[in-house]
Design a protein around this motif. Structure first.
Motif, short mmCIF file in Angstrom:
data_model
loop_
_atom_site.label_atom_id
_atom_site.label_comp_id
_atom_site.label_asym_id
_atom_site.label_seq_id
_atom_site.Cartn_x
_atom_site.Cartn_y
_atom_site.Cartn_z
N PHE A 83 20.53 -3.96 -5.96
CA PHE A 83 19.25 -3.65 -5.34
C PHE A 83 19.38 -3.42 -3.82
O PHE A 83 18.42 -3.01 -3.18
N ARG A 84 20.56 -3.71 -3.28
CA ARG A 84 20.79 -3.51 -1.85
C ARG A 84 21.36 -2.10 -1.62
O ARG A 84 22.28 -1.69 -2.32
N VAL A 85 20.81 -1.39 -0.64
CA VAL A 85 21.24 -0.02 -0.36
C VAL A 85 22.52 -0.05 0.47
O VAL A 85 22.63 -0.80 1.44
N ASP A 86 23.47 0.76 0.07
CA ASP A 86 24.74 0.86 0.81
C ASP A 86 24.46 1.44 2.21
O ASP A 86 23.88 2.52 2.33
N PRO A 87 24.85 0.74 3.28
CA PRO A 87 24.59 1.25 4.65
C PRO A 87 25.18 2.62 4.90
O PRO A 87 24.57 3.44 5.59
N LEU A 88 26.37 2.90 4.36
CA LEU A 88 26.98 4.20 4.57
C LEU A 88 26.22 5.30 3.83
O LEU A 88 26.11 6.43 4.32
N ARG A 89 25.71 4.95 2.66
CA ARG A 89 24.93 5.94 1.93
C ARG A 89 23.64 6.25 2.68
O ARG A 89 23.17 7.39 2.68
N ARG A 90 23.07 5.24 3.31
CA ARG A 90 21.86 5.44 4.09
C ARG A 90 22.12 6.40 5.26
O ARG A 90 21.25 7.16 5.66
#
Length: 538
Positions: free
Chosen positions: A329-336
């Protein structure tokens, strides 16, 4: 002048002309147009003059109204020219006395002298073999603008300049400030004649000559020969003829005049440019620029995202299987940031925040500081050129930095070797836990159904199913905690590698858009100074 010395002189002149041409081209866009145009005019005149008769020496007689210039010209030239000159009421156009006709026509056409007189030989002065052209020119202080323009043009074209002065106006500021002082470098092809000395008492002639010498010396013309003459009495005419004949026979006046023109043009370019060399680009300044641009381009944020992404992926790969699903459920910072791709070079832009006013100010300050350090010591126009080169791609720089970051391989999809081992052991621990729970569940079900319950194996008095549950639970939690510590250390290492790669990418962008343009301008200044020095070496 023998053939070998003439060849050496011609070669030296070629070298200096080429050096002046190089300096002029290198100064384009940096130095004032007027200075560059004057250098170009010298090059054009040199090319034209050298293509014309090298057997003729062109001597121009210049003087103010009432100086007796035309009378001196007639006295030096001889009776035939004097007769032709007498038919002119005033000196309103150039008059040429020509000895040695072959090759003179094209030269006189270039000089734009239409009034030509092919003179008879004058014993001890000029004959058909001498190759001499004397020009009687309009007065430089004429009230007619056309006459003054002729004089200005001829000052830049004749091989030898003879300035005819009179005892009353020999210190005239218009002559000295407007003509003689600016031609201080032309002393080798300049002759000053104090005419009409018959109007002075005999005891005053030498003091006037001494005064004239002192004035010329103060203008940088101390080496110029000064003669006294009188066209009326003939005094000093032989000395004037001898001086002119000497330069005509040696046939060096043309090259000396051109060399003086080159020296003057080089001096003017140096004055327009200023003296000095740029300090150049030091390694520390290059590093500082890259570091400042990296901060402005949000490299620290990307580095943090790399570490956070690695730790998150480690949890997903090695965390306790019972709870690791929560990390989904946590968004990958690099993907963001649009930086998680198997082919970073294919990305056009990141999703990093657009450079705002503070980031642009930081970028501008870093570029300005870098340019100031690199241009230290350079003369004013070149410092401005170096600074301008550093800022030339100011608008492109933010986007180029963003693309540099987007194109950097952050190893975001690279798996760690320990993930597989930890994941296998985690699942093994979970299977042991589930096996223990299942065993106890079966036993509980048999008891509930009042069926015979088999004896459970024990170890040191502890039931094996219970030990399996405890072991699986403790091992899973231990691996999860240990994995976090390992992930933290590995994340720091991966972030450090990412920082180096990002800094290298930013440095490459800075190299292309800031450093290389600055290096080019510094190199141009160095080449300009070298060419100017070569051009000025007489």
């Amino acid at each position: 002048m023998n053939r070998h010395s003439g060849a050496r002189e011609s070669s030296r002149l070629d070298t200096r002309l080429q050096a002046l041409q190089d300096a002029r081209e290198l100064g384009e866009g940096v130095l004032p147009d007027q200075a560059l145009q004057e250098a170009f005019a010298v090059l054009e005149r040199a090319s034209s003059r050298r293509s014309l008769s090298g057997d003729h020496t062109v001597v121009g007689f210049f003087g103010a109204t009432g100086s007796g210039k035309s009378s001196l010209f007639n006295a030096v030239s001889g009776a035939e020219i004097a007769t032709a000159a007498a038919r002119r009421p005033t000196t309103s156009e150039p008059l040429a006395g020509v000895w040695g006709a072959a090759g003179s026509e094209a030269l006189l056409d270039w000089l734009e002298v239409g009034n030509r007189h092919h003179a008879q030989p004058v014993e001890g002065f000029a004959d058909e073999r001498t190759g001499l052209i004397l020009l009687d020119l309009p007065d430089f202080d004429s009230t007619r603008a056309a006459n003054r323009e002729i004089v200005q043009r001829m000052v830049g074209m004749v091989d030898v300049l003879v300035w005819v002065l009179d005892p009353q106006k020999y210190a005239d500021a218009a002559l000295h400030n407007g003509f003689l002082a600016p031609l201080a470098s032309h002393g080798a092809v300049t002759l000053v004649v104090l005419n009409q000395v018959d109007r002075l008492p005999a005891h005053d002639v030498q003091p006037v000559l001494d005064s004239l010498h002192a004035i010329l010396d103060g203008e940088g013309l101390g080496q110029v020969r000064v003669l006294a003459s009188s066209a009326l009495t003939g005094a000093g005419i032989a000395e004037v003829r001898a001086a002119i004949r000497k330069v005509a026979v040696q046939r060096q006046a043309q090259s000396r005049r051109l060399e003086a023109d080159i020296s003057k043009a080089a001096e003017d370019l140096l004055h327009a440019s200023g003296d000095g060399d740029a300090a150049g680009i030091r390694s520390a300044a290059r590093t500082q620029l890259a570091e400042e641009l990296a901060v402005a381009a949000n490299v620290p944020a990307v580095v943090r995202a790399v570490g956070q992404s690695y730790r998150l992926e480690s949890v997903r790969r090695t965390g306790w299987p019972v709870t690791r699903w929560l990390s989904r459920f946590r968004v990958d910072p690099l993907r963001r940031l649009n930086l998680r791709s198997s082919s970073p070079a294919s990305l056009n832009r990141t999703s990093l925040p657009t450079a705002g006013a503070p980031d642009r100010a930081r970028t501008d300050a870093a570029v300005r500081e870098f340019a100031d350090a690199a241009s230290a010591g350079a003369p004013g126009p070149w410092r401005a050129a170096i600074r301008g080169a550093a800022r030339a791609y100011r608008e492109r720089l933010p986007d180029a930095l963003d693309q540099a970051i987007a194109g950097t391989d952050l190893a975001a999809d690279r798996k760690a070797w320990w993930w597989g081992a930890f994941n296998a052991v985690q699942w093994l621990a979970l299977l042991i836990l589930v096996g223990g729970l299942g065993w106890l569940g079966v036993l509980a079900g048999l008891g509930y159904l009042q069926l015979p319950v088999p004896e459970v194996p024990r170890v040191e008095g502890w039931p094996v199913p219970t030990l399996m549950i405890a072991f699986g639970l403790v091992l899973g939690i231990f691996l999860a905690i240990t994995g976090r510590f390992i992930a933290a250390a590995a994340a720091r290492a991966r972030a450090a590698r990412a920082r180096r790669r990002l800094n290298s990418a930013v440095a490459a962008a800075a190299q292309e858009l800031v450093v290389e343009p600055v290096e080019a301008e510094i190199g141009r200044l160095a080449a300009f100074n070298k060419a100017l020095k070569k051009a000025g070496q007489a």
